[in-house]
Design a protein around this motif. Structure first.
Motif, mmCIF file in Angstrom:
data_model
loop_
_atom_site.group_PDB
_atom_site.id
_atom_site.type_symbol
_atom_site.label_atom_id
_atom_site.label_comp_id
_atom_site.label_asym_id
_atom_site.label_seq_id
_atom_site.Cartn_x
_atom_site.Cartn_y
_atom_site.Cartn_z
ATOM 1 N N TRP A 1 5.640 -2.395 -0.034
ATOM 2 C CA TRP A 1 5.746 -3.791 0.094
ATOM 3 C C TRP A 1 5.398 -4.272 1.428
ATOM 4 O O TRP A 1 5.802 -3.665 2.520
ATOM 5 C CB TRP A 1 7.245 -4.222 -0.195
ATOM 6 C CG TRP A 1 7.824 -3.793 -1.445
ATOM 7 C CD1 TRP A 1 7.585 -4.570 -2.750
ATOM 8 C CD2 TRP A 1 8.418 -2.535 -1.861
ATOM 9 N NE1 TRP A 1 8.631 -3.948 -3.732
ATOM 10 C CE2 TRP A 1 8.996 -2.676 -3.213
ATOM 11 C CE3 TRP A 1 9.135 -1.620 -1.038
ATOM 12 C CZ2 TRP A 1 9.807 -1.605 -3.561
ATOM 13 C CZ3 TRP A 1 9.676 -0.417 -1.527
ATOM 14 C CH2 TRP A 1 9.910 -0.802 -2.988
ATOM 15 N N GLU A 2 4.494 -5.318 1.568
ATOM 16 C CA GLU A 2 4.456 -6.052 2.697
ATOM 17 C C GLU A 2 5.522 -7.383 2.927
ATOM 18 O O GLU A 2 5.459 -8.179 2.051
ATOM 19 C CB GLU A 2 2.743 -6.625 2.845
ATOM 20 C CG GLU A 2 2.570 -7.190 4.094
ATOM 21 C CD GLU A 2 0.990 -7.781 3.885
ATOM 22 O OE1 GLU A 2 0.636 -8.334 4.824
ATOM 23 O OE2 GLU A 2 0.328 -7.450 2.897
ATOM 24 N N THR A 3 6.092 -6.940 3.873
ATOM 25 C CA THR A 3 7.021 -8.075 4.313
ATOM 26 C C THR A 3 7.215 -8.165 5.753
ATOM 27 O O THR A 3 6.569 -7.851 6.486
ATOM 28 C CB THR A 3 8.397 -7.719 3.617
ATOM 29 O OG1 THR A 3 9.530 -8.621 3.806
ATOM 30 C CG2 THR A 3 9.101 -6.126 4.290
ATOM 31 N N SER A 4 8.527 -8.757 6.222
ATOM 32 C CA SER A 4 8.875 -8.946 7.583
ATOM 33 C C SER A 4 10.299 -8.703 7.631
ATOM 34 O O SER A 4 11.073 -8.631 6.868
ATOM 35 C CB SER A 4 8.575 -10.498 7.979
ATOM 36 O OG SER A 4 9.287 -11.246 7.076
ATOM 37 N N ILE A 5 10.371 -8.248 9.126
ATOM 38 C CA ILE A 5 11.886 -8.074 9.603
ATOM 39 C C ILE A 5 12.230 -9.246 10.621
ATOM 40 O O ILE A 5 11.255 -9.901 11.018
ATOM 41 C CB ILE A 5 12.005 -6.653 10.356
ATOM 42 C CG1 ILE A 5 10.959 -6.573 11.450
ATOM 43 C CG2 ILE A 5 11.646 -5.687 9.290
ATOM 44 C CD1 ILE A 5 10.937 -5.283 12.416
ATOM 45 N N GLY A 6 13.427 -9.412 11.081
ATOM 46 C CA GLY A 6 14.038 -10.493 11.558
ATOM 47 C C GLY A 6 14.220 -11.696 10.565
ATOM 48 O O GLY A 6 14.392 -12.675 11.140
ATOM 49 N N ALA A 7 14.632 -11.347 9.174
ATOM 50 C CA ALA A 7 14.684 -12.479 8.465
ATOM 51 C C ALA A 7 16.203 -13.171 8.441
ATOM 52 O O ALA A 7 16.974 -12.440 9.049
ATOM 53 C CB ALA A 7 14.582 -11.803 6.947
ATOM 54 N N PRO A 8 16.270 -14.414 8.075
ATOM 55 C CA PRO A 8 17.403 -15.222 8.313
ATOM 56 C C PRO A 8 18.486 -14.493 7.308
ATOM 57 O O PRO A 8 18.216 -13.863 6.522
ATOM 58 C CB PRO A 8 17.129 -16.703 7.808
ATOM 59 C CG PRO A 8 15.809 -16.585 7.099
ATOM 60 C CD PRO A 8 15.036 -15.320 7.502
ATOM 61 N N GLY A 9 19.697 -14.765 7.527
ATOM 62 C CA GLY A 9 20.677 -14.157 6.993
ATOM 63 C C GLY A 9 21.143 -15.039 5.513
ATOM 64 O O GLY A 9 20.252 -15.531 4.933
ATOM 65 N N VAL A 10 22.359 -14.869 5.373
ATOM 66 C CA VAL A 10 22.797 -15.739 3.864
ATOM 67 C C VAL A 10 22.308 -16.932 3.976
ATOM 68 O O VAL A 10 22.609 -17.760 4.873
ATOM 69 C CB VAL A 10 24.298 -15.296 3.648
ATOM 70 C CG1 VAL A 10 25.183 -15.927 4.477
ATOM 71 C CG2 VAL A 10 24.461 -15.830 2.225
ATOM 72 N N THR A 11 21.627 -17.349 2.935
ATOM 73 C CA THR A 11 21.090 -18.689 2.924
ATOM 74 C C THR A 11 21.388 -19.576 1.570
ATOM 75 O O THR A 11 21.232 -18.944 0.434
ATOM 76 C CB THR A 11 19.691 -18.729 3.014
ATOM 77 O OG1 THR A 11 19.123 -18.071 4.304
ATOM 78 C CG2 THR A 11 18.915 -20.041 2.925
#
Length: 341
Positions: A313-323
């Motif tokens: 999977w191509e994705t990112s880190i540092g994502a926001p928390g519970v939303t």
């Protein structure tokens, strides 16, 4: 049914510090922008419905069936750890065999424990309370969790973890990565025990390796927190070097695997840098994607990894928390996935 509310939380990967953290060193855990979504709806038929499409589980209970269980789960407003007799009661209620460890039974037990414990008590939506309750759900599944998973899922971003203390990092740039699952199963318990045995057998050799992993985590944190703007290419190159060094260290302490070696070889042949994340012995790995890497290179790497039998999977880190989401903020594919739930 009304339209309800839609909530999401990020996944988690360990950036640096696997296994060393067990021995008091620093680890960095980051939110992963592959999210779990939950849709909560009011029903008019006095029923509690649990639909977990990703694991093929759909269960319904009448509120009247759950009512007799409530006295066993009232412990005040603060989150409390699940007791063995409570879990035994839930297993019997749900029809699961004693000691069942499959994904469905663990997920259902965690849901029922949290539902019955929180029912009628939720008076605030603070992140601290969400995190505390999520930790109790982790205990249902893992017994004695570190608290990292629920903290990252709740708070997002990046966290420093050491000796049981979890501290949010000051600055968390969103870094693009590949997350690759080798599909090789492993036992975290066995791998952790193996590192401990090596440390006891060769303390003068393994302790410096763990200390070096500790230093890698600290240096990575320093770089991520140092810049108020986007990271420079030189900073990315340092992060890549840290990834390579840490991966070699993890092999030294015995948590590597041929599947991970192959993955690193594939990505290295395209100028990318990878390391295992988590327990090792197979499992998953992360590959850092510099902003100057052409997308055709990324696609070629993904295809080659898939050809090896891996998931990628191509994705990112540092994502926001519970939303808490509104329908306007969601991608169309997510809206469609929940349209018939």
């Amino acid at each position: 049914m009304d339209e309800g509310v839609l909530i999401s939380a990020p996944g988690k990967v360990i950036l640096h510090g696997e296994h060393a953290v067990v021995h008091g060193k620093v680890a960095l855990a980051v939110g992963l922008n592959l999210r779990t979504f939950i849709k909560v709806l009011h029903t008019r038929d006095n029923a509690v419905l649990l639909n977990l499409p990703s694991i093929g589980s759909k269960l319904t209970w009448n509120v009247g069936q759950l009512q007799p269980l409530l006295p066993s789960f009232k412990g005040g407003h603060e989150p409390v750890s699940p007791r063995s007799e409570q879990l035994d009661l839930l297993r019997k209620f749900a029809g699961f065999s004693e000691g069942s460890q499959d994904t469905e039974s663990q997920a259902v037990l965690a849901f029922l424990y949290l539902y019955l414990s929180i029912c009628g008590q939720w008076t605030e939506t603070e992140l601290k309370l969400i995190n505390s309750w999520a930790f109790q759900g982790e205990k249902v599944i893992h017994g004695n969790p570190s608290g990292v998973d629920n903290a990252v899922a709740t708070l997002g971003g990046a966290l420093q973890f050491q000796a049981g203390q979890i501290t949010p990092m000051k600055r968390v740039p969103m870094l693009q990565i590949l997350l690759t699952n080798t599909r090789v199963p492993r036992s975290t318990k066995i791998l952790v025990a193996g590192v401990k045995d090596k440390l006891l057998k060769y303390p003068s050799i393994i302790e410096p390796v763990l200390s070096s992993i500790h230093a890698i985590s600290q240096e990575c944190q320093r770089i991520l927190e140092a810049s108020s703007a986007a990271l420079s290419i030189d900073q990315f190159k340092v992060l890549e070097e840290l990834i390579d060094i840490n991966q070699h260290h993890l092999n030294v302490i015995g948590v590597g695997h041929p599947s991970l070696d192959k993955l690193c070889q594939v990505t290295a042949s395209h100028g990318l840098h990878s390391k295992l994340t988590g327990a090792g012995g197979g499992g998953c790995a992360i590959t850092l994607l510099r902003p100057d890497v052409d997308h055709s290179v990324v696609e070629a790497v993904k295809q080659q990894l898939v050809d090896c039998g891996y998931q990628c999977w191509e994705t990112s880190i540092g994502a926001p928390g519970v939303t808490l989401h509104s329908s306007l903020s969601l991608p169309e594919d997510i809206i469609n996935a929940f349209s018939n739930v």
